[in-house]
Write an enzyme that holds these catalytic residues in place. Structure first.
Site, mmCIF file in Angstrom:
data_model
loop_
_atom_site.group_PDB
_atom_site.id
_atom_site.type_symbol
_atom_site.label_atom_id
_atom_site.label_comp_id
_atom_site.label_asym_id
_atom_site.label_seq_id
_atom_site.Cartn_x
_atom_site.Cartn_y
_atom_site.Cartn_z
ATOM 1 N N GLY A 1 5.876 -3.281 12.804
ATOM 2 C CA GLY A 1 5.630 -4.604 12.235
ATOM 3 C C GLY A 1 6.297 -4.839 10.896
ATOM 4 O O GLY A 1 6.236 -5.940 10.351
ATOM 5 N N THR B 1 5.424 -3.643 7.991
ATOM 6 C CA THR B 1 4.442 -3.862 6.924
ATOM 7 C C THR B 1 4.311 -2.696 5.953
ATOM 8 O O THR B 1 3.482 -2.741 5.055
ATOM 9 C CB THR B 1 3.051 -4.136 7.532
ATOM 10 N N ASP C 1 -6.008 -4.178 6.731
ATOM 11 C CA ASP C 1 -5.694 -5.465 6.100
ATOM 12 C C ASP C 1 -4.450 -6.099 6.719
ATOM 13 O O ASP C 1 -4.292 -7.315 6.702
ATOM 14 C CB ASP C 1 -5.464 -5.279 4.599
ATOM 15 N N SER C 2 -3.574 -5.268 7.270
ATOM 16 C CA SER C 2 -2.289 -5.747 7.803
ATOM 17 C C SER C 2 -2.337 -6.047 9.297
ATOM 18 O O SER C 2 -1.296 -6.233 9.921
ATOM 19 C CB SER C 2 -1.211 -4.676 7.565
ATOM 20 N N SER D 1 0.955 -5.473 11.651
ATOM 21 C CA SER D 1 1.216 -4.060 11.907
ATOM 22 C C SER D 1 0.930 -3.718 13.371
ATOM 23 O O SER D 1 0.213 -4.431 14.063
ATOM 24 C CB SER D 1 0.387 -3.178 10.974
ATOM 25 N N GLU E 1 5.634 9.329 10.417
ATOM 26 C CA GLU E 1 6.413 8.391 9.600
ATOM 27 C C GLU E 1 7.873 8.215 10.050
ATOM 28 O O GLU E 1 8.772 8.052 9.233
ATOM 29 C CB GLU E 1 6.375 8.806 8.125
ATOM 30 N N TYR F 1 -9.350 1.454 -3.779
ATOM 31 C CA TYR F 1 -8.185 0.576 -3.690
ATOM 32 C C TYR F 1 -7.982 -0.071 -5.055
ATOM 33 O O TYR F 1 -8.836 -0.809 -5.522
ATOM 34 C CB TYR F 1 -8.478 -0.515 -2.670
#
Length: 584
Positions: free
Chosen positions: A160, A162, A226-227, A231, A291, A502
Site C-alpha cells: 500500500g 504506507t 491506523d493505516s 496498507s 521487510e 506513540y
C-alpha cells in the site's frame, strides 16, 4: 500506458484520498471530504489558534505557504532488455508500466522527512524504480522472480506504500534495473472456512477491502492499524504489524496461521492451518518482519471471527496522565474484561483533539458543552492543562460488552476517572484516520511532524516520556528553530509487562534551509534516548532504513550472522536488494 489503480482515488504522494483534505477558508480550517463522517465539510475554528499557540509561537500567515513542486526529477528508465522481453511475454501490457508518475510514486513510502517532503516539495528522490509490474496471480509472481534471478534484476515488493520507516526508499548505489512489484491486483479472498473460522486471502488486499469483503460473509479479521485504509495484508506480515484492537484479536503474528513466501530459491511454505503445533524450528517465525529483503508473500491463511453483535464506544476523563497510566497498568491484568481497544492520550494530544472539533451547531449543543466543561473543571476540579482522555472500544455479545464497559469504567473511578460518554469515545477512535491528513496540511505552513512508537516496560514509561521530551527541547535549541516544539504521547496497546507508547512530534521550520534534514537528525537523537531508557527500537513500524543504524544495539553479532545466512540461502544473488534492516 496504465496508471496505478489507486491513483484514481488516492493522492499520488500525500497520504489519503483525493476527496479529503484540510483547507483554510476565511481564516478558519475546514476539512473537505466526502467520507469521514465525524468531520466531513465542517469548520474547525479552534485549530489555527492551537497551531499558533502550541507549535508556531506566532501568528499563522495563511498566505505564506510552501508550494508543491510540479516538476518531478525523474531519470530515464534503465531497461534490462532480456528481462523486459521475458516479462512482456508473461504479463499483459496493462500489467507493465514505464510511466513516470507510476515509477515515481512507487519509489517512496510515507516517511515524512526522507520521502514525502522530498517528493512533494523537492520534486526528487535519491533513486526511482525503472518499471512497475502488477502481477495478478502467484504463477506470475514466480515467473517475475525467476526472470529477475536469471537476468540479475533488483525486485522491490510494493503493497500500500504506507511505510513510515523508509522501507521503500531505494538504495542510491543500486546499479541494476529496479523493478517495483505492485501486489494490489492480488486482492481476493480465495476461500472462507466458516466451520474452522479461517480464510485464505491474497496479500495485496488492503485492510479496507478485506474487512468489507469479510463483512459480507458475516466475519471480521479484527486487525485495524491506523493505516488500514491503504496498507495491505502482505505489508502487515512483512512489518510485523499491530492493530488498534489487538487486545481482542491479537497482533498480526497471532492472526496469520500460515502464508506462501516466494523467494529466488523457491517457495517457503508451511501447510498446517492449526493454531499451534510442535515441529521444531519454524521458518514462518523468521519471515514475519522480513521487510521485502527475502521474497514476496502471495497468500495467507488467517484467523477470522464472527462479526460482533454489538460494538460500543466509551471514554473516561482523568485529572492527569499519571492517574490514567496507573489505571491502565491495573487494567492490563484484568483479562476477563479488558476492552478490544484502550487508548490513553496525554493533555497535549487531548487538546489537539479538541482543536479538531467543529463548533457547536446550535444553542442546545453549546449549552450541553458548557455544562460538561463546568462539571469537569469546577465540580470535579480537573485542570484543563493536565487532564487527559481514555477512549474505549468494546465488541461482542451485548451482555459481554456491557460487562466490559461497567467493569472498566468502575475501575477508572478508583483512579478519579469520570465517564465522558460514547460520543467522545467514538470520535477519539475514528480521529486516528485523519492524523496523517493534518501532517500534510501543516507541511504547507512550514511545519514538519511525525510519529515515533516504542514498546516500553511499565516501569520505564515515565522516564522515556520525560527524557525524550527533554531531548527534543535540547535539539530544538541546538538547531535554533523558530517557534516551539510540539510533543505529545499516547498509550495504544497494553501487554502484561509493557505498553506501546506513540509519540507525536512537530517542529516549525520556517526560514531554515532543508528543515526536513534537521528533523531527521532530531528524530535519530530521540530514538537513541528511547533506546537508552529501555524502550524498543520499534513496536510495529519496523526498521526499514530509518532505524537500521541502531540494529547493532538490538542484535548481537551471532544473531545478525544467522539472519544473513538465511538471506544468503534464500536469495544468494540479492535479487531482493531493497537493503532494509541489517541487509545491504
Amino acid at each position: 500506458m496504465p496508471k496505478t489503480k489507486d491513483l484514481l482515488y488516492k493522492y499520488p504522494h500525500r497520504w489519503g484520498f483525493k476527496d479529503s483534505k484540510f483547507v483554510v477558508e476565511n481564516g478558519k480550517v475546514v476539512f473537505k471530504s466526502s467520507r469521514y463522517e465525524i468531520l466531513a465539510n465542517q469548520v474547525l475554528p479552534s485549530l489555527i489558534p492551537f497551531i499558533e499557540n502550541e507549535l508556531l509561537g506566532e501568528k499563522l500567515d495563511v498566505n505564506d505557504t510552501l508550494e508543491d513542486n510540479p516538476k518531478k526529477i525523474i531519470p530515464a528508465s534503465f531497461r534490462n532488455k532480456p528481462f523486459i522481453a521475458k516479462v512482456t511475454k508473461e504479463l499483459k501490457q496493462e500489467q507493465i508500466s514505464f510511466e513516470d508518475l507510476d515509477r515515481f510514486c512507487h519509489s517512496h513510502g510515507q516517511t515524512t522527512t526522507d520521502e514525502v517532503f522530498k517528493a512533494i516539495y523537492r520534486g526528487k528522490l535519491q533513486r526511482v524504480v525503472d518499471v512497475v509490474l502488477f502481477p495478478e496471480n502467484e504463477k506470475q509472481v514466480k515467473k517475475i522472480i525467476e526472470f529477475a534471478q536469471k537476468h540479475n534484476v533488483c525486485l522491490v515488493p510494493y503493497g500500500g506504500g504506507t511505510s513510515v520507516s523508509s522501507a521503500l526508499l531505494l538504495p542510491r548505489k543500486e546499479k541494476r534495473m529496479i523493478v517495483s512489484v505492485d501486489m494490489r491486483r492480488m486482492n481476493k479472498i480465495l476461500w472462507v472456512d466458516e466451520e474452522n473460522a479461517l480464510a485464505r486471502i491474497q496479500t495485496g488486499i488492503t485492510g479496507l477491502e478485506l474487512e468489507e469483503a469479510l463483512e459480507k460473509r458475516g466475519f471480521t479479521m479484527g486487525h485495524e492499524p491506523d493505516s488500514m485504509e491503504f496498507s495491505t495484508l502482505g505489508g502487515w506480515i512483512s512489518t510485523n504489524a499491530s492493530g488498534m484492537k489487538r487486545n481482542q484479536y491479537g497482533n498480526i503474528e497471532d492472526i496469520v496461521q500460515s502464508f506462501n513466501f516466494i523467494t529466488p530459491k523457491g517457495e517457503v511454505r508451511q501447510t498446517d492451518f492449526l493454531d499451534r503445533y510442535s515441529i521444531g524450528m519454524q521458518p514462518r517465525s523468521i519471515l514475519f518482519g522480513s521487510e521485502g529483503n527475502l521474497g514476496i508473500i502471495t497468500e495467507a491463511t488467517v484467523r477470522i471471527c464472527a462479526l460482533p453483535k454489538v460494538k460500543k464506544y466509551a471514554s473516561v476523563m482523568f485529572p492527569n496522565f499519571k492517574k490514567g497510566f496507573f489505571f491502565l497498568k491495573e487494567l492490563s491484568k484484568k483479562h476477563s474484561y479488558i476492552p478490544a481497544s484502550v487508548r490513553l492520550v496525554d493533555n497535549r494530544q487531548f487538546r489537539l483533539g479538541y482543536a479538531i472539533r467543529p463548533s457547536a451547531r446550535d444553542w442546545k449543543e453549546k449549552l450541553v458543552g458548557a455544562l460538561k466543561k463546568f462539571f469537569i473543571t469546577k465540580i470535579k476540579g480537573f485542570d484543563p492543562n493536565e487532564m487527559c482522555l481514555l477512549t474505549l472500544v468494546m465488541e461482542g455479545e451485548e451482555k459481554e460488552v456491557d460487562y466490559q464497559k461497567n467493569k472498566t469504567i468502575g475501575l477508572a473511578k478508583k483512579y478519579s476517572g469520570v465517564s465522558a460518554g460514547a460520543a467522545n469515545g467514538k470520535r477519539g477512535y475514528l480521529l486516528t484516520n485523519l492524523i496523517a491528513y493534518i501532517r500534510d496540511f501543516l507541511f504547507k505552513y512550514h511545519c514538519i511532524g511525525e510519529t515515533l512508537e516504542t514498546t516500553s516496560p511499565w516501569d520505564k514509561v515515565e522516564s522515556i516520556c520525560h527524557k525524550t521530551e527533554q531531548e527534543l527541547l535540547r535539539q530544538h535549541k541546538k538547531f535554533n528553530l523558530p517557534g516551539k516544539p510540539f510533543f505529545s504521547y499516547r498509550v495504544t496497546q497494553l501487554y502484561h509487562a509493557s505498553v506501546c507508547i506513540y509519540f507525536t512530534v512537530g517542529l516549525y521550520g520556517k526560514g531554515k534551509k532543508n528543515p526536513e534534514d534537521i528533523y531527521s537528525k532530531i528524530e535519530k537523537s530521540l530514538r537513541q534516548v528511547i533506546l537508552d531508557e529501555g524502550g524498543a527500537l520499534s513496536h510495529h513500524h519496523g526498521v526499514g532504513k530509518l532505524r537500521k543504524e541502531f540494529m547493532n544495539q538490538v542484535l548481537n553479532q551471532n544473531s545478525k550472522e544467522m539472519l544473513k545466512e538465511v538471506k544468503k540461502s534464500l536469495d544468494p544473488k540479492n535479487i531482493f536488494g531493497i537493503s532494509n534492516n541489517i541487509f545491504g
